[in-house]
Design a protein around this motif. Structure first.
Motif, PDB file in Angstrom:
ATOM      1  N   UNK A   7       0.838  -1.208   0.000  1.00 34.61           N
ATOM      2  CA  UNK A   7       0.000   0.000   0.000  1.00 34.61           C
ATOM      3  C   UNK A   7       0.871   1.256   0.000  1.00 34.61           C
ATOM      4  N   UNK A   8       0.412   2.293  -0.684  1.00 31.81           N
ATOM      5  CA  UNK A   8       1.167   3.535  -0.828  1.00 31.81           C
ATOM      6  C   UNK A   8       1.650   4.069   0.515  1.00 31.81           C
ATOM      7  N   UNK A   9       0.780   4.147   1.476  1.00 29.60           N
ATOM      8  CA  UNK A   9       1.145   4.674   2.790  1.00 29.60           C
ATOM      9  C   UNK A   9       2.238   3.832   3.426  1.00 29.60           C
ATOM     10  N   UNK A  10       2.127   2.518   3.332  1.00 33.42           N
ATOM     11  CA  UNK A  10       3.110   1.626   3.948  1.00 33.42           C
ATOM     12  C   UNK A  10       4.498   1.814   3.341  1.00 33.42           C
ATOM     13  N   UNK A  11       4.573   1.962   2.037  1.00 31.73           N
ATOM     14  CA  UNK A  11       5.864   2.133   1.373  1.00 31.73           C
ATOM     15  C   UNK A  11       6.524   3.443   1.807  1.00 31.73           C
ATOM     16  N   UNK A  12       5.771   4.514   1.816  1.00 27.50           N
ATOM     17  CA  UNK A  12       6.336   5.808   2.221  1.00 27.50           C
ATOM     18  C   UNK A  12       6.709   5.813   3.707  1.00 27.50           C
ATOM     19  N   UNK A  13       5.910   5.181   4.534  1.00 27.91           N
ATOM     20  CA  UNK A  13       6.244   5.083   5.965  1.00 27.91           C
ATOM     21  C   UNK A  13       7.512   4.271   6.172  1.00 27.91           C
ATOM     22  N   UNK A  14       7.669   3.209   5.398  1.00 25.69           N
ATOM     23  CA  UNK A  14       8.865   2.373   5.501  1.00 25.69           C
ATOM     24  C   UNK A  14      10.103   3.176   5.113  1.00 25.69           C
ATOM     25  N   UNK A  15       9.992   3.952   4.036  1.00 27.17           N
ATOM     26  CA  UNK A  15      11.116   4.775   3.604  1.00 27.17           C
ATOM     27  C   UNK A  15      11.442   5.838   4.651  1.00 27.17           C
ATOM     28  N   UNK A  16      10.431   6.487   5.209  1.00 29.75           N
ATOM     29  CA  UNK A  16      10.663   7.486   6.263  1.00 29.75           C
ATOM     30  C   UNK A  16      11.293   6.865   7.500  1.00 29.75           C
ATOM     31  N   UNK A  17      10.852   5.672   7.857  1.00 32.04           N
ATOM     32  CA  UNK A  17      11.424   4.984   9.022  1.00 32.04           C
ATOM     33  C   UNK A  17      12.903   4.664   8.782  1.00 32.04           C
ATOM     34  N   UNK A  18      13.239   4.278   7.555  1.00 30.34           N
ATOM     35  CA  UNK A  18      14.642   4.009   7.220  1.00 30.34           C
ATOM     36  C   UNK A  18      15.473   5.277   7.378  1.00 30.34           C
ATOM     37  N   UNK A  19      14.930   6.401   6.875  1.00 32.55           N
ATOM     38  CA  UNK A  19      15.647   7.665   7.013  1.00 32.55           C
ATOM     39  C   UNK A  19      15.785   8.072   8.480  1.00 32.55           C
ATOM     40  N   UNK A  20      14.806   7.736   9.295  1.00 29.69           N
ATOM     41  CA  UNK A  20      14.910   8.028  10.732  1.00 29.69           C
ATOM     42  C   UNK A  20      16.096   7.284  11.346  1.00 29.69           C
ATOM     43  N   UNK A  21      16.362   6.058  10.888  1.00 31.65           N
ATOM     44  CA  UNK A  21      17.516   5.313  11.428  1.00 31.65           C
ATOM     45  C   UNK A  21      18.825   5.930  10.958  1.00 31.65           C
ATOM     46  N   UNK A  22      18.847   6.470   9.746  1.00 29.36           N
ATOM     47  CA  UNK A  22      20.061   7.093   9.214  1.00 29.36           C
ATOM     48  C   UNK A  22      20.348   8.408   9.933  1.00 29.36           C
ATOM     49  N   UNK A  23      19.303   9.165  10.239  1.00 36.06           N
ATOM     50  CA  UNK A  23      19.467  10.497  10.833  1.00 36.06           C
ATOM     51  C   UNK A  23      20.282  10.483  12.124  1.00 36.06           C
ATOM     52  N   UNK A  24      20.204   9.419  12.885  1.00 37.36           N
ATOM     53  CA  UNK A  24      20.930   9.363  14.146  1.00 37.36           C
ATOM     54  C   UNK A  24      22.305   8.734  14.061  1.00 37.36           C
ATOM     55  N   UNK A  25      22.701   8.287  12.880  1.00 32.34           N
ATOM     56  CA  UNK A  25      23.992   7.604  12.745  1.00 32.34           C
ATOM     57  C   UNK A  25      25.174   8.563  12.714  1.00 32.34           C
ATOM     58  N   UNK A  26      26.278   8.080  13.232  1.00 33.30           N
ATOM     59  CA  UNK A  26      27.578   8.727  13.088  1.00 33.30           C
ATOM     60  C   UNK A  26      28.548   7.614  12.661  1.00 33.30           C
ATOM     61  N   UNK A 112      16.543  17.457  -3.866  1.00 30.05           N
ATOM     62  CA  UNK A 112      16.899  16.106  -4.289  1.00 30.05           C
ATOM     63  C   UNK A 112      15.630  15.361  -4.695  1.00 30.05           C
ATOM     64  N   UNK A 113      15.807  14.378  -5.546  1.00 32.04           N
ATOM     65  CA  UNK A 113      14.726  13.460  -5.879  1.00 32.04           C
ATOM     66  C   UNK A 113      15.257  12.054  -5.676  1.00 32.04           C
ATOM     67  N   UNK A 114      14.509  11.256  -4.938  1.00 32.91           N
ATOM     68  CA  UNK A 114      14.923   9.875  -4.728  1.00 32.91           C
ATOM     69  C   UNK A 114      13.914   8.945  -5.394  1.00 32.91           C
ATOM     70  N   UNK A 115      14.447   7.852  -5.926  1.00 36.48           N
ATOM     71  CA  UNK A 115      13.651   6.794  -6.530  1.00 36.48           C
ATOM     72  C   UNK A 115      14.099   5.509  -5.837  1.00 36.48           C
ATOM     73  N   UNK A 116      13.170   4.869  -5.141  1.00 33.76           N
ATOM     74  CA  UNK A 116      13.523   3.730  -4.297  1.00 33.76           C
ATOM     75  C   UNK A 116      12.658   2.535  -4.679  1.00 33.76           C
ATOM     76  N   UNK A 117      13.312   1.426  -5.008  1.00 30.99           N
ATOM     77  CA  UNK A 117      12.612   0.204  -5.384  1.00 30.99           C
ATOM     78  C   UNK A 117      12.732  -0.821  -4.262  1.00 30.99           C
ATOM     79  N   UNK A 118      11.590  -1.380  -3.888  1.00 30.02           N
ATOM     80  CA  UNK A 118      11.523  -2.391  -2.836  1.00 30.02           C
ATOM     81  C   UNK A 118      11.415  -3.777  -3.458  1.00 30.02           C
TER      82      UNK A 118
END
Length: 147
Positions: A7-26, A112-118
């Motif tokens: 579902x559209x919402x699930x895919x975008x939420x999954x991508x946002x959640x992935x970015x949330x994990x990246x945001x805190x990385x060092x 930026x524009x991102x294109x992400x394939x699951x």
């Protein structure tokens, strides 16, 4: 993921959640934080974090190694999605963004524009980033002028 779609919402939420994990990385984050980020990736993923003009990171180990290098000068302050969509098969997300980044400690707004394939398991198989690297190069030139 042929024949199946998320579902559209699930895919975008999954991508946002992935970015949330990246945001805190060092580069020195604990392994558990890196494992949380890579849990979103297919083992044989192909990621173009540096844009399509840069070399791809192929596989989870390469993604981690390349992202650790990138994090020495780059930080996502805020991911700002302006518009997004999903292909007809429900496997590829498109997002147009104007992100707030820090490059060598200097804040910049960066379109930026991102294109992400699951894949069939809902993991990121391919990440493509389309951007103009000029603003980032300008920061490097300002911070490290050639004498």
């Amino acid at each position: 993921m042929t024949g199946q779609s998320m579902p559209t919402t699930e895919v975008h939420e999954r991508l946002s959640a992935w970015w949330d994990t990246i945001a805190g990385l060092t580069p020195h984050s604990p392994q558990a934080d890196w494992d949380a980020m890579t849990a979103y990736l297919a083992d044989d993923c192909v990621l173009y974090f540096g844009g399509m003009g840069a070399a791809a990171s192929v596989g989870v180990d390469a993604v981690v190694a390349d992202l650790k290098k990138t994090l020495t000068y780059w930080r996502m302050v805020e991911r700002r999605v302006l518009s997004h969509g999903l292909d007809a098969e429900g496997t590829t997300v498109f997002a147009s963004m104007n992100n707030r980044l820090e490059i060598l400690g200097e804040p910049i707004d960066y379109p930026e524009t991102e294109v992400v394939t699951f894949d069939g398991a809902g993991k990121i198989a391919r990440y493509e980033l389309y951007c103009d690297p000029s603003p980032i190069k300008a920061v490097f030139a300002k911070k490290n002028p050639v004498s």
